[in-house]
Design an enzyme around this catalytic site. Structure first.
Site, short mmCIF file in Angstrom:
data_model
loop_
_atom_site.label_atom_id
_atom_site.label_comp_id
_atom_site.label_asym_id
_atom_site.label_seq_id
_atom_site.Cartn_x
_atom_site.Cartn_y
_atom_site.Cartn_z
N GLU A 62 48.49 18.03 24.96
CA GLU A 62 49.50 19.06 25.27
C GLU A 62 49.91 18.90 26.73
O GLU A 62 49.06 18.88 27.63
CB GLU A 62 48.91 20.45 25.02
CG GLU A 62 49.93 21.56 25.27
CD GLU A 62 49.64 22.86 24.50
OE1 GLU A 62 48.82 22.83 23.56
OE2 GLU A 62 50.25 23.89 24.84
N ASN B 218 43.90 25.45 24.25
CA ASN B 218 44.25 25.94 22.91
C ASN B 218 43.29 25.22 21.97
O ASN B 218 43.61 24.21 21.37
CB ASN B 218 45.70 25.62 22.57
CG ASN B 218 46.66 26.37 23.48
OD1 ASN B 218 46.42 27.52 23.82
ND2 ASN B 218 47.74 25.71 23.88
N LYS C 65 40.50 30.33 26.83
CA LYS C 65 41.85 30.92 26.86
C LYS C 65 41.87 31.94 25.73
O LYS C 65 41.69 31.57 24.57
CB LYS C 65 42.90 29.83 26.65
CG LYS C 65 44.32 30.37 26.50
CD LYS C 65 45.34 29.23 26.38
CE LYS C 65 46.75 29.76 26.21
NZ LYS C 65 47.74 28.66 26.11
N GLU D 224 49.27 33.73 24.64
CA GLU D 224 50.13 32.79 23.93
C GLU D 224 49.64 32.51 22.50
O GLU D 224 49.54 31.37 22.06
CB GLU D 224 50.24 31.48 24.71
CG GLU D 224 50.84 31.69 26.09
CD GLU D 224 51.11 30.41 26.87
OE1 GLU D 224 50.40 29.41 26.63
OE2 GLU D 224 52.01 30.43 27.73
N ARG E 173 39.89 32.04 31.74
CA ARG E 173 41.20 31.91 32.38
C ARG E 173 41.90 33.26 32.50
O ARG E 173 41.93 34.05 31.55
CB ARG E 173 42.08 30.93 31.59
CG ARG E 173 41.48 29.54 31.58
CD ARG E 173 42.31 28.59 30.76
NE ARG E 173 43.44 28.02 31.45
CZ ARG E 173 44.67 27.98 30.98
NH1 ARG E 173 44.96 28.50 29.80
NH2 ARG E 173 45.64 27.40 31.65
N ASP F 11 53.46 30.55 36.08
CA ASP F 11 52.98 29.41 35.31
C ASP F 11 53.39 28.08 35.94
O ASP F 11 54.30 27.42 35.44
CB ASP F 11 53.55 29.51 33.89
CG ASP F 11 52.91 28.52 32.94
OD1 ASP F 11 51.94 27.86 33.34
OD2 ASP F 11 53.39 28.42 31.79
N GLU G 184 53.99 19.37 34.43
CA GLU G 184 54.70 20.05 33.35
C GLU G 184 56.06 20.60 33.77
O GLU G 184 57.06 20.37 33.10
CB GLU G 184 53.80 21.17 32.81
CG GLU G 184 54.47 22.00 31.75
CD GLU G 184 53.61 23.16 31.27
OE1 GLU G 184 52.47 23.29 31.74
OE2 GLU G 184 54.10 23.92 30.42
N GLU H 201 62.44 20.96 44.40
CA GLU H 201 62.77 22.39 44.44
C GLU H 201 64.26 22.57 44.73
O GLU H 201 64.92 23.43 44.13
CB GLU H 201 61.93 23.07 45.52
CG GLU H 201 62.13 24.57 45.57
CD GLU H 201 61.46 25.20 46.79
OE1 GLU H 201 61.16 24.48 47.76
OE2 GLU H 201 61.25 26.43 46.76
O1 GCW Z 1 52.35 26.56 30.83
C1 GCW Z 1 51.80 26.84 29.62
C2 GCW Z 1 51.97 25.58 28.85
C3 GCW Z 1 51.11 25.56 27.64
C4 GCW Z 1 49.69 25.77 28.07
C5 GCW Z 1 49.60 27.11 28.79
C6 GCW Z 1 48.21 27.36 29.34
C7 GCW Z 1 47.74 24.82 27.07
O2 GCW Z 1 53.31 25.44 28.52
O3 GCW Z 1 51.29 24.31 27.02
O4 GCW Z 1 48.80 25.72 26.98
O5 GCW Z 1 50.47 27.12 29.87
O6 GCW Z 1 48.01 27.11 30.51
O7 GCW Z 1 47.36 27.83 28.60
#
Ligand code: GCW
Length: 865
Positions: free
Chosen positions: A175, A218, A295, A299, A332, A378, A406, A545
């Site tokens: 991921e 996840n 986690k 989400e 987390r 995030d 990311e 940025e």
């Molecule tokens: O930023 C988000 C990501 C997810 C990630 C989540 C997290 C692993 O898009 O892909 O999941 O954070 O940090 O748990």
């Protein structure tokens, strides 16, 4: 002849990047002379797999760097490099050695020592792992040509926890991984060949990393099943010699899903017993197992909320199962509701972590660490520091950083993140306006110590547990290294991994100094290489940025999809809470206490005071904290809207400058990595333009305020594909509209191919150039096309019947349709053009990719290299 060229070139050592900063190339004769007195025997004062690894590394490194035979000799007392722990080294000839007091846990001492009339080097650590870190440090010094003739240096890590997370899935995917598949898993099992996993552990150890969580947060509960754990143990076996402790992400519902219980309520004794048994089973197989990462309630992951329990209840049930074995729970703080009501002006995702965890301060067991993402949202290109760091005084903390890019260009854009991390780590949560008064360079012979006073609550001191005397804490970074040879895809992405390890070890190092070290180790000791590489790197975050997320709007990317290209409205009017609330008059989230969501009140008083007022909020975070008019004048003297235009043009121009700077290194570094970086930078230059145009056009239309410099919405050398003479090609709408020039592209639905033709007339610049030259001049033709992962269309370009270029759109951008993720630029250089020339582009579609085209730009060729 061709064969010969092939054979000859294959004899040159390929520089794939796999060796990263551990290349140990033979030093130049000049540098080698500095080490003529380097001892060639290595002795160890005790034995262990970690010390064995340390010695082999030293032999491997020194013999390659110095092109001399280096060999083990445990009897050697003088003219040797002696490896040992504080306890074991004081034997025989070294029994009188006075070891410095300040070597603390995992600290080491490098000492030149005259022994029996000859020069020796002692590498002494509090334990075996510290000796290994000392070995890597000595090798780094020699690789960089540093003088080691009079060593007397103690180093200790700033924090106990210096871990990495991998988001690897059991099927072998990762991921948010951008460098291929997993080095650990494949189709439901652990990889049979763990060579790369072992190499990864060595790389991590070389920068002081002491733990690795190997699977996606996840989490798949399958990993904890008893028939699977022996496979996990094989990975732990290859990590062990490098002192990297393995840990696992766990799904809190595991007791129910794989344990057969009817509940996973953390306060149910059956559940506690299940976790205890599971931990015991794991430690039988992996005695140095690190612990669990969690986690939960985030989400879509289940968590303690299912039973109206708290994160403390959940963390502690795991912690108690691990405690007797020395294991740790990383819980987390990334817990938030992604179904927020965007119409509610008080709703604010940024508040979530503090609102949930601050009231629980003091309720977590001592082997629980709250793992806090660096900002409240995030991993955006710019966020303020999370207020939670200063919101817990009786709880262990770790900062979570992201090496995998990311939201920062996914390793297709060059973004060196250490300057960002430094700003975060050096942030004084008590009073951010106070400037740090401590050295940013390492103190060579003394241990690195930052101020621990209560007045200066730097994030780096808080996470290390120094302010509130916490037993553990530190650093975690999501890395997502993959099976690609160079681990992270973009050669420069490795600078982020390197910097992460170095800063976790010593956050007082400067970002530039770390980059210089990395450049020397990764490329060459040549000062021109080092300067050019670090100049590009040091400017790259601000540049990114500049074209992706202005004034604290975070990253204006597609937040519900790829997180890659521009998609401004994807943040708005949905439950994800990454709103920037842009309308015709203004933009920004009001998070003040007085009129906004109250988020500002989560900071300590002096910081809250600064962010509460528009006047004292720094420009770069203005729109994170406040909603202002486009016409508002910033501290910089520009209006918000003019800043939008200027920063985007500057950002795209800066990338063009990176390309020019990089080109000056041709011949100074190996061809393979030179070409790889150049290819990526050229792509980035095109994609930065896509971002620039999308954001400028969007805000031009929304605000109705023109760019004072007349650039936005005005592209004199551009011919839109939809305005060309089309044979077979048909115009299509691109969504969102700002992601294609003129909001349209053309696609070819005829498998035999289509063409788009236009006459080159030349814009003002072209005519100017033509006036100077009697006939014609060389131009570059930039073809903006779309490269999706679901096909490999082919393109050919003709100028008045003569083919000037052809290529395949066969890259794997994160897109299966035309748009901001797939928009790509092909630059054709040195084309002779005359007004009246017909330029024809032929596209042959493949699979689901329809040879999409956006526009063509023709520019007189610059004289730059
Ligand atoms: O930023 C988000 C990501 C997810 C990630 C989540 C997290 C692993 O898009 O892909 O999941 O954070 O940090 O748990």
């Amino acid at each position: 002849m061709l064969l010969c060229v092939f054979l000859c070139s294959s004899a040159v050592k390929a520089e794939t990047g796999r060796e990263a900063w551990l290349r140990y190339p033979p030093l130049s004769a000049e540098l080698k002379r500095r080490y003529t007195n380097m001892p060639e025997r290595i002795s160890m004062s005790s034995q262990s797999p970690v010390l064995e690894a340390a010695r082999s590394e030293l032999i491997r490194g020194l013999s390659s760097l110095l092109a001399r035979k280096i060999y083990p000799d445990d009897k050697a007392a003088s003219r040797a490099i002696v490896l040992g722990t504080v306890e074991s080294i004081k034997k025989g000839a070294l029994s009188d050695l006075r070891v410095p007091q300040q070597i603390d846990e995992y600290g080491f001492w490098l000492k030149s020592h005259r022994l029996l009339g000859a020069q020796s080097i002692l590498i002494v650590g509090q334990n075996d792992l510290a000796v290994l870190y000392g070995v890597f440090d000595l090798l780094s010094k020699v690789s960089r040509g540093e003088d080691v003739s009079a060593l007397n240096e103690v180093q200790s890590p700033s924090a106990k926890i210096r871990w990495v997370d991998q988001w690897d899935n059991l099927d072998g995917s990762i991921e948010r991984g951008y460098a291929g598949r997993s080095i650990f898993f494949d189709v439901g099992n652990v990889q049979r060949d763990l060579t790369r996993a072992a190499e990864y552990a060595r790389l991590l150890a070389s920068i002081g990393i002491n733990g690795c969580n190997i699977n996606n947060v996840n989490a798949n509960p399958r990993l904890l099943e008893n028939d699977f754990l022996p496979q996990i143990a094989r990975i732990a076996d290859v990590f062990r010699p490098w002192g990297v402790r393995l840990s696992l992400s766990v799904d809190l519902s595991s007791p129910k899903i794989i344990g057969g219980l009817d509940t996973f309520d953390p306060l149910d004794p059956k559940v506690a017993a299940w976790w205890h048994e599971k931990a015991d089973e794991i430690y039988k197989l992996i005695p140095d197992f690190g612990g669990f990462t969690v986690k939960a309630d985030s989400e879509g992951r289940v968590g303690p909320a299912s039973y109206r329990r708290t994160p403390a209840d959940a963390a502690n049930v795991l912690a108690r199962a691990l405690a007797s074995h020395g294991g740790i729970v990383f819980y987390r703080a990334f817990v938030y509701d992604h179904h927020l009501d965007w119409r509610d002006p008080k709703a604010d995702r940024a508040r979530a972590a503090y609102d949930i965890f601050h009231p629980l301060d003091g309720k977590f067991d001592d082997n629980v660490i709250i793992q806090i993402k660096h900002g409240p949202i995030d991993f955006q290109a710019r966020e303020p520091v999370s207020p939670l760091f200063s919101g817990m005084e009786k709880t262990n903390e770790a900062i979570e950083l992201q090496v995998t890019q990311e939201y920062t260009g996914q390793q297709r854009h060059l973004v060196y993140l250490a300057p960002m991390w430094k700003e975060l780590l050096d942030f004084d949560t008590n009073d951010a306006k106070q400037k740090e008064g401590i050295a940013t360079e390492p103190q060579s012979a003394r241990r690195n110590e930052e101020s621990e006073s209560d007045e200066r609550r730097y994030v780096k001191s808080l996470v290390a547990g120094k302010i509130f005397r916490r037993p553990i804490g530190g650093y975690v970074a999501v890395v997502n290294a993959g099976i690609e040879e160079n681990w992270l895809g973009h050669p420069f992405a490795m600078a982020n991994l390197y910097a992460y390890g170095r800063l976790a070890w010593n956050p007082n190092l400067s970002a530039r100094r770390v980059c210089q070290e990395w450049a020397r180790l990764t490329f060459e000791n040549d000062p021109i290489v080092v300067r050019t590489v670090s100049d590009i790197a040091m400017n790259s975050w601000r540049t990114y940025e500049n074209y992706t997320g202005f004034l604290g709007t975070q990253t204006l990317t597609d937040i519900t999809g790829s997180h890659y290209g521009p998609n401004i409205e994807s943040s708005e009017e949905n439950g994800w809470g990454q709103w920037h609330r842009a309308d015709h008059e203004g933009i920004g989230m009001d998070r003040s206490m007085e009129t906004g969501t109250g988020y500002v009140g989560q900071y300590r008083p002096a910081v809250a005071k600064m962010y509460e007022s528009v006047a004292t909020t720094p420009d770069e975070l203005l729109l994170f904290f406040h909603h202002v008019l486009y016409t508002r004048v910033l501290h910089s003297g520009k209006t918000v809207i003019q800043h939008v235009y200027d920063s985007h043009y500057e950002g795209a121009d800066e990338v063009a400058e990176f390309v020019r700077e990089w080109r000056t290194l041709k011949g100074k570094i190996d061809e393979q990595r030179y070409a790889e970086v150049l290819r990526r930078l050229q792509y980035q230059q095109g994609h930065a333009t896509v971002w620039r145009d999308a954001i400028c056009n969007y805000f031009l239309r929304l605000s109705g305020i023109a760019d004072a410099k007349g650039r936005s919405g005005n592209f004199p050398n551009r011919t839109e594909a939809e305005s060309m003479r089309l044979t077979g090609y048909v115009p299509v709408d691109v969504k969102p509209w700002e992601n294609a020039s003129g909001s349209n592209a053309i696609e070819c639905r005829d498998s035999n191919g289509c063409s788009a033709t236009f006459q080159f007339v030349g814009g003002p610049e072209v005519n100017e150039a033509a006036a100077e030259l009697p006939h014609f001049k060389k131009y570059e033709i930039d073809v903006e096309y779309f490269d999706q992962y679901n096909g490999a269309s082919r393109f050919r370009v003709f100028v008045s019947g003569r083919k000037v270029d052809e290529w395949a759109a066969d890259d794997h951008f994160p897109a299966n349709k035309v748009g901001g993720d797939s928009s790509t630029r092909r630059r054709i250089c040195g084309v002779e053009l005359r007004p009246g020339d017909q330029i024809r582009i032929e596209g042959i579609p493949d699979g689901e990719e329809h040879a999409g085209l956006d526009y063509v730009e023709t520019l007189p060729e610059s004289d730059d290299p």
